[in-house]
Design a protein around this motif. Structure first.
Motif, PDB file in Angstrom:
ATOM      1  N   PRO A 162       0.801  -1.239   0.000  1.00  0.00           N
ATOM      2  CA  PRO A 162       0.000   0.000   0.000  1.00  0.00           C
ATOM      3  C   PRO A 162       0.827   1.279   0.000  1.00  0.00           C
ATOM      4  CG  PRO A 162      -0.900  -1.599   1.556  1.00  0.00           C
ATOM      5  CD  PRO A 162       0.391  -2.164   1.071  1.00  0.00           C
ATOM      6  N   ASP A 163       1.920   1.315   0.776  1.00  0.00           N
ATOM      7  CA  ASP A 163       2.693   2.554   0.840  1.00  0.00           C
ATOM      8  C   ASP A 163       3.377   2.868  -0.478  1.00  0.00           C
ATOM      9  OD1 ASP A 163       4.226   0.256   1.305  1.00  0.00           O
ATOM     10  OD2 ASP A 163       5.824   1.389   2.289  1.00  0.00           O
ATOM     11  N   ILE A 164       3.865   1.844  -1.170  1.00  0.00           N
ATOM     12  CA  ILE A 164       4.516   2.064  -2.462  1.00  0.00           C
ATOM     13  C   ILE A 164       3.488   2.421  -3.525  1.00  0.00           C
ATOM     14  CG2 ILE A 164       5.863   0.952  -4.284  1.00  0.00           C
ATOM     15  CD1 ILE A 164       7.326  -0.588  -2.140  1.00  0.00           C
ATOM     16  N   ASP A 165       2.326   1.736  -3.488  1.00  0.00           N
ATOM     17  CA  ASP A 165       1.264   2.028  -4.441  1.00  0.00           C
ATOM     18  C   ASP A 165       0.800   3.470  -4.296  1.00  0.00           C
ATOM     19  OD1 ASP A 165      -0.506   1.414  -6.470  1.00  0.00           O
ATOM     20  OD2 ASP A 165      -2.040   0.651  -5.115  1.00  0.00           O
ATOM     21  N   LEU A 166       0.597   3.911  -3.054  1.00  0.00           N
ATOM     22  CA  LEU A 166       0.149   5.276  -2.814  1.00  0.00           C
ATOM     23  C   LEU A 166       1.223   6.289  -3.207  1.00  0.00           C
ATOM     24  CD1 LEU A 166      -1.846   7.324  -1.658  1.00  0.00           C
ATOM     25  CD2 LEU A 166      -0.911   6.850   0.615  1.00  0.00           C
ATOM     26  N   SER A 167       2.479   6.001  -2.872  1.00  0.00           N
ATOM     27  CA  SER A 167       3.554   6.938  -3.211  1.00  0.00           C
ATOM     28  C   SER A 167       3.713   7.085  -4.715  1.00  0.00           C
ATOM     29  CB  SER A 167       4.881   6.476  -2.583  1.00  0.00           C
ATOM     30  OG  SER A 167       4.835   6.578  -1.178  1.00  0.00           O
ATOM     31  N   ALA A 168       3.623   5.975  -5.444  1.00  0.00           N
ATOM     32  CA  ALA A 168       3.720   6.052  -6.903  1.00  0.00           C
ATOM     33  C   ALA A 168       2.612   6.931  -7.472  1.00  0.00           C
ATOM     34  CB  ALA A 168       3.658   4.648  -7.501  1.00  0.00           C
ATOM     35  N   PHE A 169       1.405   6.778  -6.925  1.00  0.00           N
ATOM     36  CA  PHE A 169       0.305   7.619  -7.397  1.00  0.00           C
ATOM     37  C   PHE A 169       0.558   9.089  -7.079  1.00  0.00           C
ATOM     38  CE2 PHE A 169      -3.583   9.939  -6.568  1.00  0.00           C
ATOM     39  CZ  PHE A 169      -4.254   9.785  -7.775  1.00  0.00           C
ATOM     40  N   ARG A 170       1.042   9.377  -5.861  1.00  0.00           N
ATOM     41  CA  ARG A 170       1.292  10.773  -5.488  1.00  0.00           C
ATOM     42  C   ARG A 170       2.345  11.411  -6.384  1.00  0.00           C
ATOM     43  NH1 ARG A 170      -3.287  11.897  -3.211  1.00  0.00           N
ATOM     44  NH2 ARG A 170      -3.555  11.133  -1.066  1.00  0.00           N
ATOM     45  N   LEU A 171       3.350  10.653  -6.775  1.00  0.00           N
ATOM     46  CA  LEU A 171       4.368  11.177  -7.679  1.00  0.00           C
ATOM     47  C   LEU A 171       3.754  11.562  -9.021  1.00  0.00           C
ATOM     48  CD1 LEU A 171       7.214   8.625  -6.903  1.00  0.00           C
ATOM     49  CD2 LEU A 171       7.221  11.043  -6.313  1.00  0.00           C
ATOM     50  N   VAL A 172       2.906  10.689  -9.532  1.00  0.00           N
ATOM     51  CA  VAL A 172       2.240  10.990 -10.803  1.00  0.00           C
ATOM     52  C   VAL A 172       1.318  12.196 -10.638  1.00  0.00           C
ATOM     53  CG1 VAL A 172       0.624  10.121 -12.528  1.00  0.00           C
ATOM     54  CG2 VAL A 172       2.403   8.614 -11.613  1.00  0.00           C
ATOM     55  N   GLN A 173       0.570  12.224  -9.529  1.00  0.00           N
ATOM     56  CA  GLN A 173      -0.369  13.316  -9.305  1.00  0.00           C
ATOM     57  C   GLN A 173       0.352  14.663  -9.232  1.00  0.00           C
ATOM     58  OE1 GLN A 173      -2.290  13.308  -5.471  1.00  0.00           O
ATOM     59  NE2 GLN A 173      -4.144  14.248  -6.273  1.00  0.00           N
ATOM     60  N   GLU A 174       1.463  14.729  -8.490  1.00  0.00           N
ATOM     61  CA  GLU A 174       2.223  15.977  -8.369  1.00  0.00           C
ATOM     62  C   GLU A 174       2.811  16.388  -9.714  1.00  0.00           C
ATOM     63  OE1 GLU A 174       3.621  19.304  -6.616  1.00  0.00           O
ATOM     64  OE2 GLU A 174       2.575  17.768  -5.466  1.00  0.00           O
ATOM     65  N   SER A 175       3.322  15.417 -10.465  1.00  0.00           N
ATOM     66  CA  SER A 175       3.921  15.721 -11.764  1.00  0.00           C
ATOM     67  C   SER A 175       2.877  16.233 -12.744  1.00  0.00           C
ATOM     68  CB  SER A 175       4.612  14.473 -12.322  1.00  0.00           C
ATOM     69  OG  SER A 175       5.623  14.014 -11.455  1.00  0.00           O
ATOM     70  N   VAL A 176       1.720  15.604 -12.768  1.00  0.00           N
ATOM     71  CA  VAL A 176       0.655  16.046 -13.657  1.00  0.00           C
ATOM     72  C   VAL A 176       0.176  17.439 -13.249  1.00  0.00           C
ATOM     73  CG1 VAL A 176      -1.718  15.573 -14.374  1.00  0.00           C
ATOM     74  CG2 VAL A 176      -0.055  13.726 -14.311  1.00  0.00           C
ATOM     75  N   THR A 177       0.116  17.691 -11.943  1.00  0.00           N
ATOM     76  CA  THR A 177      -0.258  19.024 -11.462  1.00  0.00           C
ATOM     77  C   THR A 177       0.717  20.079 -11.975  1.00  0.00           C
ATOM     78  OG1 THR A 177      -1.301  18.135  -9.464  1.00  0.00           O
ATOM     79  CG2 THR A 177      -0.601  20.435  -9.404  1.00  0.00           C
ATOM     80  N   ASN A 178       2.012  19.763 -11.956  1.00  0.00           N
ATOM     81  CA  ASN A 178       3.012  20.699 -12.475  1.00  0.00           C
ATOM     82  C   ASN A 178       2.829  20.943 -13.968  1.00  0.00           C
ATOM     83  OD1 ASN A 178       4.238  21.157 -10.027  1.00  0.00           O
ATOM     84  ND2 ASN A 178       5.812  19.598 -10.298  1.00  0.00           N
ATOM     85  N   VAL A 179       2.459  19.898 -14.695  1.00  0.00           N
ATOM     86  CA  VAL A 179       2.208  20.066 -16.131  1.00  0.00           C
ATOM     87  C   VAL A 179       1.057  21.045 -16.352  1.00  0.00           C
ATOM     88  CG1 VAL A 179       1.463  18.906 -18.242  1.00  0.00           C
ATOM     89  CG2 VAL A 179       3.127  17.802 -16.742  1.00  0.00           C
ATOM     90  N   VAL A 180      -0.022  20.863 -15.582  1.00  0.00           N
ATOM     91  CA  VAL A 180      -1.192  21.729 -15.736  1.00  0.00           C
ATOM     92  C   VAL A 180      -0.843  23.170 -15.395  1.00  0.00           C
ATOM     93  CG1 VAL A 180      -3.519  22.201 -14.865  1.00  0.00           C
ATOM     94  CG2 VAL A 180      -2.797  19.843 -15.307  1.00  0.00           C
ATOM     95  N   ARG A 181      -0.063  23.348 -14.319  1.00  0.00           N
ATOM     96  CA  ARG A 181       0.202  24.700 -13.831  1.00  0.00           C
ATOM     97  C   ARG A 181       1.291  25.428 -14.616  1.00  0.00           C
ATOM     98  NH1 ARG A 181       0.445  24.327  -7.247  1.00  0.00           N
ATOM     99  NH2 ARG A 181      -1.775  24.355  -6.856  1.00  0.00           N
ATOM    100  N   HIS A 182       2.343  24.722 -14.974  1.00  0.00           N
ATOM    101  CA  HIS A 182       3.557  25.423 -15.403  1.00  0.00           C
ATOM    102  C   HIS A 182       3.996  25.170 -16.840  1.00  0.00           C
ATOM    103  CE1 HIS A 182       3.923  26.323 -11.176  1.00  0.00           C
ATOM    104  NE2 HIS A 182       4.048  25.057 -10.857  1.00  0.00           N
ATOM    105  N   SER A 183       3.542  24.092 -17.472  1.00  0.00           N
ATOM    106  CA  SER A 183       4.192  23.710 -18.729  1.00  0.00           C
ATOM    107  C   SER A 183       3.648  24.440 -19.948  1.00  0.00           C
ATOM    108  CB  SER A 183       4.035  22.202 -18.947  1.00  0.00           C
ATOM    109  OG  SER A 183       2.702  21.882 -19.308  1.00  0.00           O
ATOM    110  N   GLY A 184       2.360  24.752 -19.947  1.00  0.00           N
ATOM    111  CA  GLY A 184       1.760  25.298 -21.151  1.00  0.00           C
ATOM    112  C   GLY A 184       1.442  24.228 -22.175  1.00  0.00           C
ATOM    113  N   ALA A 185       1.683  22.955 -21.841  1.00  0.00           N
ATOM    114  CA  ALA A 185       1.387  21.852 -22.762  1.00  0.00           C
ATOM    115  C   ALA A 185      -0.088  21.478 -22.664  1.00  0.00           C
ATOM    116  CB  ALA A 185       2.269  20.653 -22.436  1.00  0.00           C
ATOM    117  N   ASP A 186      -0.622  20.919 -23.746  1.00  0.00           N
ATOM    118  CA  ASP A 186      -2.023  20.491 -23.739  1.00  0.00           C
ATOM    119  C   ASP A 186      -2.146  18.984 -23.569  1.00  0.00           C
ATOM    120  OD1 ASP A 186      -1.051  19.631 -26.131  1.00  0.00           O
ATOM    121  OD2 ASP A 186      -2.563  20.603 -27.381  1.00  0.00           O
ATOM    122  N   ALA A 187      -0.999  18.288 -23.395  1.00  0.00           N
ATOM    123  CA  ALA A 187      -1.041  16.840 -23.225  1.00  0.00           C
ATOM    124  C   ALA A 187       0.220  16.368 -22.517  1.00  0.00           C
ATOM    125  CB  ALA A 187      -1.168  16.135 -24.584  1.00  0.00           C
ATOM    126  N   CYS A 188       0.109  15.256 -21.834  1.00  0.00           N
ATOM    127  CA  CYS A 188       1.272  14.624 -21.218  1.00  0.00           C
ATOM    128  C   CYS A 188       1.052  13.120 -21.190  1.00  0.00           C
ATOM    129  CB  CYS A 188       1.539  15.156 -19.803  1.00  0.00           C
ATOM    130  SG  CYS A 188       0.310  14.688 -18.583  1.00  0.00           S
TER     131      CYS A 188
END
Length: 437
Positions: free
Chosen positions: A332-358
């Motif tokens: 569970p801890d690894i599964d949750l951490s992997a998801f949080r990493l993806v969630q934070e990275s996708v959040t950065n894409v939405v906020r900072h990248s200017g890209a329309d896809a990832c």
């Protein structure tokens, strides 16, 4: 710290280059003072007796050579550079026939004092200032002992200019130190916030597991006499849940203890994050995070990536989820951490990248680790990215801390073909990758 001016078009000039330019500008100004300029009846200053002779020119060339040598040393050996420049100022005065060291011959010294005040410790900077002022006083004292006329007011003005240059350098030094301290505070606070978030998630995971254990234990107690097979199955689930929870706790606590020892050592030797500001509060708050997307479970895992992609798509960024290899049952801890990493990275894409896809890639091919990658083709400028010297944005610092607590590997930076990429590899406990789902 560098003393190079911060304006983009001036960054190519080194501190030594500025000192050399100051010396040459001083020579030019000295020459102009001794020429009759248009509109003048006579020159402002009469040339010295030997200035226009071969010995006077030779003396100026020697002084210039000393000044250029000092300028070349300014970045690597500031104290030695200052001595060269001071000697050059004295030598240049010989053919000028002056009663005090002129301001023009001290311009390069002023530049050196400014640079030293920025890049060197306070004690060394003070010594440099005292040496520069002492030379001015010594020059006047020598002329007085010889019975010659001295320009006391001129030398006072030169001394004031040197002090002002030194004070400006110290002010810049303090500004840079404060900015670095603020960045370190913000990064440390981001790491602390990530640890607290991990601790809360671990608390929820443990509470959930203990709840399962309690329910299964109650069910086993009720049916142990009438349905031995059902009781046996409940006990097996209790064993599995308790072992997974205990393993996750051991991993997390062991990593936290290691991180705490590292932080304590860094604080002791002065390389850790800076403390609090003068008012007792942290100078910079960490980067705020997007709220958890609605519709996700309280403790989501990689199985919730499709829902995350759906929510992110509604925000204007299309997320493509790729799964490589056969998905395995993760702790569970690894599964949750992997998801949080993806969630934070996708959040950065939405906020900072200017890209329309990832693209989000989850790689299960390695039996001893799970790897996640988030990449986009947006511009790198203006977003969190790896900084020279190993620093990072605060969101990246939190992700790096999470991966480090799980003894994993983390990398973030620009993609070769443009855009940005975040990659994390989380090791799995022995035997985890054997079960697929």
């Amino acid at each position: 710290m560098s003393a190079t001016p911060s304006a983009p078009f001036l960054k190519r000039v080194t501190p030594g280059g500025w000192a050399a330019l100051a010396w040459l500008a001083g020579l030019l100004f000295t020459a102009l003072l001794r020429l009759r300029m248009p509109g003048q009846n006579e020159a402002d200053v009469l040339p010295g007796v030997i200035l226009l002779r071969w010995d006077g020119v030779t003396t100026l060339l020697v002084a210039t050579a000393l000044a250029l040598r000092g300028s070349a040393l300014l970045t690597r050996r500031p104290a030695a550079a200052l001595r060269f420049l001071l000697v050059a100022a004295v030598v240049a005065c010989v053919p000028l026939g002056v009663d005090a060291i002129p301001f023009a011959q001290y311009l390069a010294v002023d530049v050196a004092l400014y640079v030293i005040a920025i890049v060197r410790p306070p004690r060394e900077a003070v010594r440099a200032l005292l040496l520069a002022l002492g030379l001015l006083a010594g020059y006047l004292a020598f002329r007085l002992l010889k019975g010659w006329v001295v320009g006391t007011t001129t030398e006072l003005a030169v001394a004031m200019a040197a002090v002002v240059a030194w004070l400006l350098g110290r002010s810049e030094h303090q500004s840079r130190a404060y900015a670095e301290s603020s960045r370190a505070q913000a990064a440390a606070q981001a790491v602390t916030a990530e640890r607290l978030r991990i601790a809360r998630e671990m608390h929820d995971t443990v509470a959930h597991s203990i709840g399962i254990v309690a329910l299964q234990a109650g069910a086993a107690r009720r049916v142990i006499d009438t349905q031995p097979e059902g009781a046996r199955q409940a006990l097996a689930e209790i064993e599995t849940a308790s072992r997974e929870t205990l393993a996750g706790l051991r991993r997390m606590l062991g990593a936290l203890r290691t991180a705490d020892r590292t932080d304590a050592a860094a604080t002791t030797d002065g390389t850790g994050a800076a403390g609090r500001g003068p008012d007792g509060t942290l100078a910079v708050t960490p980067v705020d995070r997007l709220a958890q997307p609605s519709g996700l479970p309280e403790a989501p895992g990689l199985s919730a990536l499709d829902r995350l992609a759906e929510v992110t798509g509604a925000a204007g960024v299309r997320v493509t989820v790729r799964r490589v290899g056969a998905p395995c049952s993760l702790p569970p801890d690894i599964d949750l951490s992997a998801f949080r990493l993806v969630q934070e990275s996708v959040t950065n894409v939405v906020r900072h990248s200017g890209a329309d896809a990832c693209t989000v890639t989850v790689d299960h091919r390695d039996p001893v680790a799970v790897a996640v990658t988030v990449e986009d083709r947006g511009p790198v400028a203006g977003r969190e990215r790896e900084r020279p010297g190993g620093g990072s944005g605060y969101g990246l610092a939190g992700m790096r801390e999470r991966v480090a607590l799980l003894h994993g590997e983390f990398a973030a930076g620009p993609r070769p073909g443009g855009g940005f990429r975040v990659t994390a590899r989380l090791p799995l406990p022995t035997g985890t990758g054997a079960t697929t789902r």
